[in-house]
Design a protein around this motif. Structure first.
Motif: not given
Length: 719
Positions: A242-269
């Motif tokens: 997307k194009e636009g004000n970089l600070s605004a674009l960043l703010a919108k993305i950073l506000a949605d933490r649900g988009r992040v799949s946190l590393p380190g949570n695995q299933g099988e050893i």
């Protein structure tokens, strides 16, 4: 060892310091010591040292043409060898040359580009025409300071981002941020900064913020965003399509933490420490119930053979099970076992009469006991990847005594789990790796990436040497074999020695702590050494101490999002490195033997030995510690991170400790209620498995196990 010298702020632009997590890591005060005597011998070319001296002479005299000419020659002819960039830190010569060139004045850089730009242009055009990555890699490795170097780094960063290799993306984009006047001086080759990119730097900084965010490091991303917004409040650009004000674009993305799949949570050893980064955290903590089943593990020679010095002490919990679908697998020196983790019955069978042994090695029929004394602690690991099980079998001896009468060979074996119910696909014997009658041995289980596997090789004569080798995961055919270092032998020639080194795999790079004075990073493609750091090695020669499992651990490097943690067993130092460059972030003297690096969260590094510790990931400062002062209450086996807690085994109980705050939630009394001992912990489905020296025990979810709810912490040291 220096502490990230003048480049401690890795992302810098303009008049403000745009720091990453690495930049914010403020090391504890260090006591300066004199130059230590390295305990390893490295392949440093004397010709390169002499020619580099000439380069610096030309630089001092501002003879740019001659300096550039020699640098190009050095890079082309000796690019894969090592160069001592600073005390205790070695870089690949080709990388060092590019780092050095980045500090040249513009007129010298222009001379260099006149010579190399035609070749770099061909590679760049080839990459665009064929959508090929390799020509970009060629530019990055051989002509990074060409006019096309910044474009190559930018595209490589985008490719890494698309593939989910966030640390690699950061590594590429970080190099595009120019130095400032506050950074290290010209000709400091510690880190590379492209000096004159025409790419929009604010866009690159914005991408670096996204890297921190999607790694799950929200605190760091917020800090970086605040700095960015102050400097570039009105700057427009393109970000995330997307194009636009970089600070605004960043703010919108950073506000949605649900988009992040946190590393380190695995299933099988799948391997030792759960994951090939050696950083595993189960998503959910197990609901521990009564014992579901027990499996007695028959002893092998390394447990029975007590006449030699190595095994006069209590047998260690040396079995490290792995899990695949509904089965759990583990091995000793002679056999590989497979069980259904739900029932404890042999894998792929419903009958008690079936055998749980999937693979009997040759030594299963004729045990080859060492003739000469043995020193060390036997441990057994395996790795599951692509529906196959890879294990290191045979004698645990890795450094054979000079006059040992028997051939103490080891094997790498590959079993088919998905199609063949444990059928042997191939086997490699270390006897095949003989070199002028000098015996090589395999160390621990390999790590696997795609159709390649990587394993540590070791030999004791004529010199102690450590290599890393790559084999085809499909056929077992060797692809490359890279020497890492030589070292002085610290035990007598007439003594057999057991070790069990394990590689760590992090985003297409291999990391090895040699436990003899060096830590190295290698490229998975061709085995070239990226960097190597040396440290002061403590010369341990006491046989009893070297054979005491309470004084030695199995501690490969731990990789997490661009940071490499190491606790070499021949040193009292705990260290953290920038994984891409090998620069030291922090180090601290440790009060007791570290036997496990259990894992790391976005804020806390968990280590264990006699006691359990939680450290600040960024600085190494101790946040909390817990454990008993009584030796009978010391840690016994490898614990595991699960949910918000650490399950940490002692000899007679399991402590459940909060990972971030360090408080004791629960004590599970194994000996008191069930006559069981502690051991290495493994989560299989909804069960907790305890691998003690002579038994594998599964705790199910039925009939909750009696818990010591009193939480008697008076004997515990909790802070």
């Amino acid at each position: 060892m220096q502490i990230l010298r003048g480049c401690i702020a890795l992302f810098v632009w303009g008049v403000f310091s745009f720091s990453t997590e690495i930049g914010r890591a403020q090391p504890e005060p260090q006591v300066k010591t004199s130059r230590f005597r390295e305990s390893v011998s490295l392949d440093v070319n004397n010709t390169v040292l002499k020619k580099m001296g000439s380069v610096r002479d030309y630089l001092s005299e501002q003879q740019w043409e001659d300096a550039v000419k020699i640098l190009i020659q050095i890079s082309d002819e000796y690019g894969d060898s090592l160069y001592p960039e600073s005390a205790g830190r070695y870089l690949r010569v080709s990388e060092y040359c590019q780092n050095l060139l980045a500090g040249f004045p513009p007129e010298a850089i222009a001379i260099y580009r006149e010579k190399v730009d035609p070749r770099a242009k061909r590679w760049y055009e080839e990459a665009l025409a064929n959508s090929s990555e390799q020509p970009l890699v060629n530019i990055a490795e051989q002509a990074l300071m060409s006019s096309y170097g910044d474009d190559a780094l930018n595209l490589l960063g985008e490719l890494a981002w698309e593939q989910g290799q966030l640390a690699e993306a950061r590594s590429c984009w970080r190099k595009l941020i120019p130095r400032t006047a506050s950074d290290s001086p010209v000709y400091d080759a510690g880190l590379f900064h492209y000096p004159d990119t025409d790419l929009p730097v604010p866009e690159i900084l914005a991408r670096l913020i996204l890297v921190s965010f999607f790694e799950g490091n929200f605190r760091q991303a917020d800090f970086e965003y605040r700095q960015f917004r102050k400097k570039f409040p009105e700057t427009d650009g393109k970000l995330a399509g997307k194009e636009g004000n970089l600070s605004a674009l960043l703010a919108k993305i950073l506000a949605d933490r649900g988009r992040v799949s946190l590393p380190g949570n695995q299933g099988e050893i799948k391997t030792f420490a759960g994951h090939q980064t050696r950083n595993f955290k189960a998503a959910q903590q197990p609901d521990i119930g009564a014992i579901a089943w027990r499996f007695p593990v028959p002893m092998v020679w390394s447990q029975e053979f007590t006449a030699k010095p190595a095994f006069g002490l209590r047998v260690p919990p040396g079995l490290f099970p792995v899990v695949h679908q509904e089965h759990v697998f583990f091995n000793d020196a002679e056999r590989i076992y497979g069980l259904n983790w739900k029932t404890g019955l042999p894998a792929w069978s419903q009958g008690q009469e079936s055998s749980p042994i999937l693979y009997p090695s040759d030594s299963h029929l004729v045990a080859r006991l060492p003739f000469r004394p043995v020193v060390g602690v036997p441990r057994y690991t395996s790795t599951i990847a692509g529906g196959r099980l890879y294990a290191r079998m045979g004698s645990p001896v890795t450094s054979v005594a000079k006059d040992e009468r028997l051939g103490l060979f080891s094997d790498l074996v590959c079993l088919d789990l998905n199609q063949g119910q444990g059928k042997l696909l191939w086997k490699i014997s270390s006897a095949q790796l003989r070199e002028q009658n000098f015996v090589w041995s395999f160390e621990g289980a390999p790590v696997v990436s795609g159709n390649r596997l990587y394993v540590v090789l070791h030999r004791g004569f004529p010199e102690v040497q450590t290599n890393v080798a790559c084999f085809s995961a499909d056929t077992g055919e060797m692809i490359w074999n890279q020497k890492v270092c030589l070292a002085l032998r610290n035990i007598e020639e007439g003594v057999n020695y057991i070790s069990h080194l394990l590689l760590t795999l992090g985003e297409d790079h291999l990391y090895l702590s040699t436990d003899m004075g060096a830590i190295a990073s290698l490229d998975t493609v061709d085995g070239k050494l990226n960097w190597l750091v040396t440290y002061s090695s403590e010369d341990k020669t006491d046989r009893d101490e070297m054979s005491n499992h309470m004084k030695t651990g199995l501690v490969p490097c731990l990789y997490d999002r661009g940071i490499l943690f190491a606790a070499p067993q021949d040193s009292s130092q705990l260290m953290a490195f920038d994984a891409e460059s090998g620069l030291l972030l922090w180090q601290r003297e440790w009060p007791e033997q570290i036997r496990n690096l259990l894992g790391v969260t976005p804020s806390t590094l968990v280590v264990s030995g006699n006691r359990l510790f939680g450290l600040d990931r960024a600085t190494g400062r101790i946040h909390w510690k817990t454990g008993y002062h009584d030796p009978e209450g010391f840690g016994y086996g490898r614990g595991i991170l699960a949910g918000q807690y650490i399950y940490w085994p002692l000899r007679e109980e399991i402590l459940v400790v909060h990972t971030e705050q360090g408080y004791l939630k629960q004590k599970i009394s194994l000996r008191k209620h069930y006559g069981e001992s502690g051991g290495n912990l493994v989560i299989a489905g909804n069960q907790l498995l305890v691998a003690s020296p002579r038994r594998l025990t599964a705790f199910g979810t039925d009939s909750r196990i009696p818990v010591d709810d009193s939480k008697n912490v008076s004997a515990l040291n909790i802070k």
